[in-house]
Write an enzyme that holds these catalytic residues in place. Sequence first.
Site, PDB file in Angstrom:
ATOM      1  N   PRO A  13      65.771  23.551   0.922  1.00 48.95           N
ATOM      2  CA  PRO A  13      67.165  23.731   1.352  1.00 48.95           C
ATOM      3  C   PRO A  13      67.258  24.454   2.690  1.00 48.95           C
ATOM      4  O   PRO A  13      66.381  25.261   3.015  1.00 48.95           O
ATOM      5  CB  PRO A  13      67.789  24.584   0.236  1.00 48.95           C
ATOM      6  CG  PRO A  13      66.654  25.190  -0.505  1.00 48.95           C
ATOM      7  CD  PRO A  13      65.430  24.354  -0.258  1.00 48.95           C
ATOM      8  N   ASP A  14      68.304  24.160   3.462  1.00 48.69           N
ATOM      9  CA  ASP A  14      68.530  24.934   4.692  1.00 48.69           C
ATOM     10  C   ASP A  14      69.327  26.187   4.326  1.00 48.69           C
ATOM     11  O   ASP A  14      69.474  26.512   3.143  1.00 48.69           O
ATOM     12  CB  ASP A  14      69.208  24.077   5.776  1.00 48.69           C
ATOM     13  CG  ASP A  14      70.608  23.605   5.384  1.00 48.69           C
ATOM     14  OD1 ASP A  14      71.111  24.041   4.332  1.00 48.69           O
ATOM     15  OD2 ASP A  14      71.200  22.795   6.119  1.00 48.69           O
ATOM     16  N   PHE A  15      69.810  26.919   5.296  1.00 47.40           N
ATOM     17  CA  PHE A  15      70.603  28.123   5.013  1.00 47.40           C
ATOM     18  C   PHE A  15      72.071  27.776   4.787  1.00 47.40           C
ATOM     19  O   PHE A  15      72.674  28.232   3.836  1.00 47.40           O
ATOM     20  CB  PHE A  15      70.547  29.087   6.209  1.00 47.40           C
ATOM     21  CG  PHE A  15      69.371  30.028   6.213  1.00 47.40           C
ATOM     22  CD1 PHE A  15      68.497  30.113   5.145  1.00 47.40           C
ATOM     23  CD2 PHE A  15      69.159  30.859   7.314  1.00 47.40           C
ATOM     24  CE1 PHE A  15      67.425  30.992   5.165  1.00 47.40           C
ATOM     25  CE2 PHE A  15      68.089  31.744   7.341  1.00 47.40           C
ATOM     26  CZ  PHE A  15      67.225  31.810   6.272  1.00 47.40           C
ATOM     27  N   ARG A  16      72.622  26.983   5.723  1.00 49.36           N
ATOM     28  CA  ARG A  16      74.077  27.002   5.832  1.00 49.36           C
ATOM     29  C   ARG A  16      74.802  25.745   5.391  1.00 49.36           C
ATOM     30  O   ARG A  16      76.036  25.709   5.445  1.00 49.36           O
ATOM     31  CB  ARG A  16      74.469  27.333   7.291  1.00 49.36           C
ATOM     32  CG  ARG A  16      74.055  28.738   7.688  1.00 49.36           C
ATOM     33  CD  ARG A  16      74.391  29.094   9.115  1.00 49.36           C
ATOM     34  NE  ARG A  16      73.915  30.436   9.434  1.00 49.36           N
ATOM     35  CZ  ARG A  16      72.651  30.743   9.744  1.00 49.36           C
ATOM     36  NH1 ARG A  16      71.738  29.781   9.824  1.00 49.36           N
ATOM     37  NH2 ARG A  16      72.306  31.987   9.984  1.00 49.36           N
ATOM     38  N   ASN A  87      61.499  27.019  11.770  1.00 49.73           N
ATOM     39  CA  ASN A  87      61.105  26.874  10.373  1.00 49.73           C
ATOM     40  C   ASN A  87      59.845  27.663  10.068  1.00 49.73           C
ATOM     41  O   ASN A  87      58.963  27.830  10.911  1.00 49.73           O
ATOM     42  CB  ASN A  87      60.920  25.400  10.021  1.00 49.73           C
ATOM     43  CG  ASN A  87      62.231  24.650  10.116  1.00 49.73           C
ATOM     44  OD1 ASN A  87      63.290  25.282  10.156  1.00 49.73           O
ATOM     45  ND2 ASN A  87      62.182  23.343  10.152  1.00 49.73           N
ATOM     46  N   ASP A  89      58.147  26.874   7.171  1.00 48.93           N
ATOM     47  CA  ASP A  89      57.532  26.105   6.077  1.00 48.93           C
ATOM     48  C   ASP A  89      56.176  25.502   6.462  1.00 48.93           C
ATOM     49  O   ASP A  89      55.513  24.883   5.635  1.00 48.93           O
ATOM     50  CB  ASP A  89      58.488  24.998   5.598  1.00 48.93           C
ATOM     51  CG  ASP A  89      58.963  24.089   6.722  1.00 48.93           C
ATOM     52  OD1 ASP A  89      58.203  23.844   7.679  1.00 48.93           O
ATOM     53  OD2 ASP A  89      60.109  23.605   6.640  1.00 48.93           O
ATOM     54  N   HIS A 106      60.109  31.920  14.368  1.00 46.95           N
ATOM     55  CA  HIS A 106      60.433  32.875  13.303  1.00 46.95           C
ATOM     56  C   HIS A 106      59.213  33.159  12.420  1.00 46.95           C
ATOM     57  O   HIS A 106      59.347  33.514  11.254  1.00 46.95           O
ATOM     58  CB  HIS A 106      61.635  32.372  12.490  1.00 46.95           C
ATOM     59  CG  HIS A 106      62.896  32.339  13.304  1.00 46.95           C
ATOM     60  ND1 HIS A 106      64.055  31.733  12.909  1.00 46.95           N
ATOM     61  CD2 HIS A 106      63.174  32.861  14.540  1.00 46.95           C
ATOM     62  CE1 HIS A 106      64.985  31.875  13.856  1.00 46.95           C
ATOM     63  NE2 HIS A 106      64.466  32.549  14.850  1.00 46.95           N
TER      64      HIS A 106
HETATM   65  P1  CNA Z   1      70.954  26.312   9.201  1.00 49.46           P
HETATM   66  O1  CNA Z   1      71.794  27.347   9.842  1.00 49.46           O
HETATM   67  O2  CNA Z   1      70.944  26.254   7.711  1.00 49.46           O
HETATM   68  O3  CNA Z   1      71.461  24.916   9.787  1.00 49.46           O
HETATM   69  C1  CNA Z   1      70.909  23.698   9.406  1.00 49.46           C
HETATM   70  C2  CNA Z   1      71.602  22.598  10.201  1.00 49.46           C
HETATM   71  O4  CNA Z   1      70.938  21.387   9.928  1.00 49.46           O
HETATM   72  C3  CNA Z   1      73.064  22.407   9.852  1.00 49.46           C
HETATM   73  O5  CNA Z   1      73.782  22.159  11.045  1.00 49.46           O
HETATM   74  C4  CNA Z   1      73.051  21.175   8.943  1.00 49.46           C
HETATM   75  O6  CNA Z   1      74.231  20.410   9.039  1.00 49.46           O
HETATM   76  C5  CNA Z   1      71.886  20.408   9.509  1.00 49.46           C
HETATM   77  N1  CNA Z   1      71.170  19.573   8.554  1.00 49.46           N
HETATM   78  C6  CNA Z   1      70.730  19.882   7.307  1.00 49.46           C
HETATM   79  N2  CNA Z   1      70.028  18.866   6.776  1.00 49.46           N
HETATM   80  C7  CNA Z   1      70.028  17.873   7.716  1.00 49.46           C
HETATM   81  C8  CNA Z   1      69.462  16.577   7.783  1.00 49.46           C
HETATM   82  N3  CNA Z   1      68.720  16.091   6.784  1.00 49.46           N
HETATM   83  N4  CNA Z   1      69.680  15.856   8.881  1.00 49.46           N
HETATM   84  C9  CNA Z   1      70.431  16.332   9.923  1.00 49.46           C
HETATM   85  N5  CNA Z   1      70.975  17.551   9.923  1.00 49.46           N
HETATM   86  C10 CNA Z   1      70.779  18.330   8.833  1.00 49.46           C
HETATM   87  O7  CNA Z   1      69.439  26.407   9.679  1.00 49.46           O
HETATM   88  P2  CNA Z   1      68.874  26.801  11.112  1.00 49.46           P
HETATM   89  O8  CNA Z   1      67.489  26.340  11.129  1.00 49.46           O
HETATM   90  O9  CNA Z   1      69.782  26.428  12.208  1.00 49.46           O
HETATM   91  O10 CNA Z   1      68.926  28.393  10.999  1.00 49.46           O
HETATM   92  C11 CNA Z   1      67.919  29.171  11.373  1.00 49.46           C
HETATM   93  C12 CNA Z   1      67.215  29.860  10.219  1.00 49.46           C
HETATM   94  C13 CNA Z   1      67.006  28.983   9.023  1.00 49.46           C
HETATM   95  C14 CNA Z   1      65.845  30.221  10.630  1.00 49.46           C
HETATM   96  O11 CNA Z   1      65.725  31.610  10.655  1.00 49.46           O
HETATM   97  C15 CNA Z   1      64.871  29.615   9.613  1.00 49.46           C
HETATM   98  O12 CNA Z   1      63.792  30.462   9.368  1.00 49.46           O
HETATM   99  C16 CNA Z   1      65.700  29.433   8.413  1.00 49.46           C
HETATM  100  N6  CNA Z   1      65.277  28.472   7.374  1.00 49.46           N
HETATM  101  C17 CNA Z   1      64.116  27.790   7.465  1.00 49.46           C
HETATM  102  C18 CNA Z   1      63.754  26.902   6.466  1.00 49.46           C
HETATM  103  C19 CNA Z   1      62.444  26.152   6.564  1.00 49.46           C
HETATM  104  O13 CNA Z   1      61.461  26.709   7.043  1.00 49.46           O
HETATM  105  N7  CNA Z   1      62.418  24.888   6.148  1.00 49.46           N
HETATM  106  C20 CNA Z   1      64.599  26.696   5.369  1.00 49.46           C
HETATM  107  C21 CNA Z   1      65.791  27.442   5.298  1.00 49.46           C
HETATM  108  C22 CNA Z   1      66.122  28.317   6.317  1.00 49.46           C
END
Ligand code: CNA
Length: 282
Positions: A13-16, A87, A89, A106
């Site tokens: 999952p993402d954050f937001r 990321n 991950d 990060h």
């Molecule tokens: P965020 O703030 O959660 O934003 C994610 C963005 O991606 C949003 O605009 C969503 O609409 C968009 N999105 C989600 N899924 C998709 C998809 N499949 N296709 C297109 N767009 C999509 O995350 P950010 O990365 O901007 O925020 C930064 C944080 C999140 C960092 O500090 C990371 O360490 C942290 N994070 C990382 C992971 C990971 O390593 N996979 C997971 C969750 C959070």
Amino acid sequence: MSGAGISTAAGIPDFRSPGSGLYDNLQQYKLPYPEAIFELEFFKESPEPFFKLAKELYPGTFKPTMSHYFIRLLYEKGLLLRHYTQNIDTLERVAGIPGEKLVEAHGTFHEAHCLHCRKAYSQQWIKKEIFDDKVPSCVKDSCSGIVKPDIVFFGENLPDKFSACLSKDMKRCDLLIIMGTSLTVQPFASIPDHVPDTTPRLLINREKSGQRFSFFSGKGLDFDSPKNYRDVAWLGSCDDGCLALADLLGWKDELEQLMVKEHKMIDEKSGGKPHQKDAVKV
Ligand code: CNA
């Protein structure tokens, strides 16, 4: 440059994102507010929620997505100056992008350090502690500080490599591709401001992000004003966007075949057991 959105298709999952993002699903951890789980001061007082979540999200359980393999193709074709990722991950490494082409802004789970005496610990050591449901603590005589993976929490500095690479890369960047990020976490979110004024900037994301907050500020992306001459938002999933771009470049079959081949190898390495977890339920 990328964010959590390039890994959601892998099941992380993402954050937001409303509903599916981590911040909407942390009730079980009883946090004062969602961001607390990644804040250093809160972690020092209450490390348990972070380690419980780290066990769920631990690298090694997920397979890279089409977007990761698109970046790998850019590298193989000699077009990738650098990939800046937020990321943690490590899927870029799993996808075969070499460390010198990466800025893991990060941090990563590769190493860990004691918060008190800075003794370094290996990934294997901390992984075992996390999977045994322990709060990893320093084994050095009379220390017993908390050992934290080297991922950057709110309140910590970014790795030195971030600013070192930024200053030499950005002036050489002739196309900036931004994928899967809400562009809200600084200083990462201001990378687009560092490329030359003549560099096109392509956002591939579910929604527009990183737009300038005022018409006159000159900072941030500008998709909609009449003054825009170089910013493009392609709205949809990162994987579809990468596939569409690969198609325009004549690489679509190559990209699809690369992903099939690599996923097969990952499955074989994991002894035929299905490698991919279902989407994480936090
Ligand atoms: P965020 O703030 O959660 O934003 C994610 C963005 O991606 C949003 O605009 C969503 O609409 C968009 N999105 C989600 N899924 C998709 C998809 N499949 N296709 C297109 N767009 C999509 O995350 P950010 O990365 O901007 O925020 C930064 C944080 C999140 C960092 O500090 C990371 O360490 C942290 N994070 C990382 C992971 C990971 O390593 N996979 C997971 C969750 C959070």
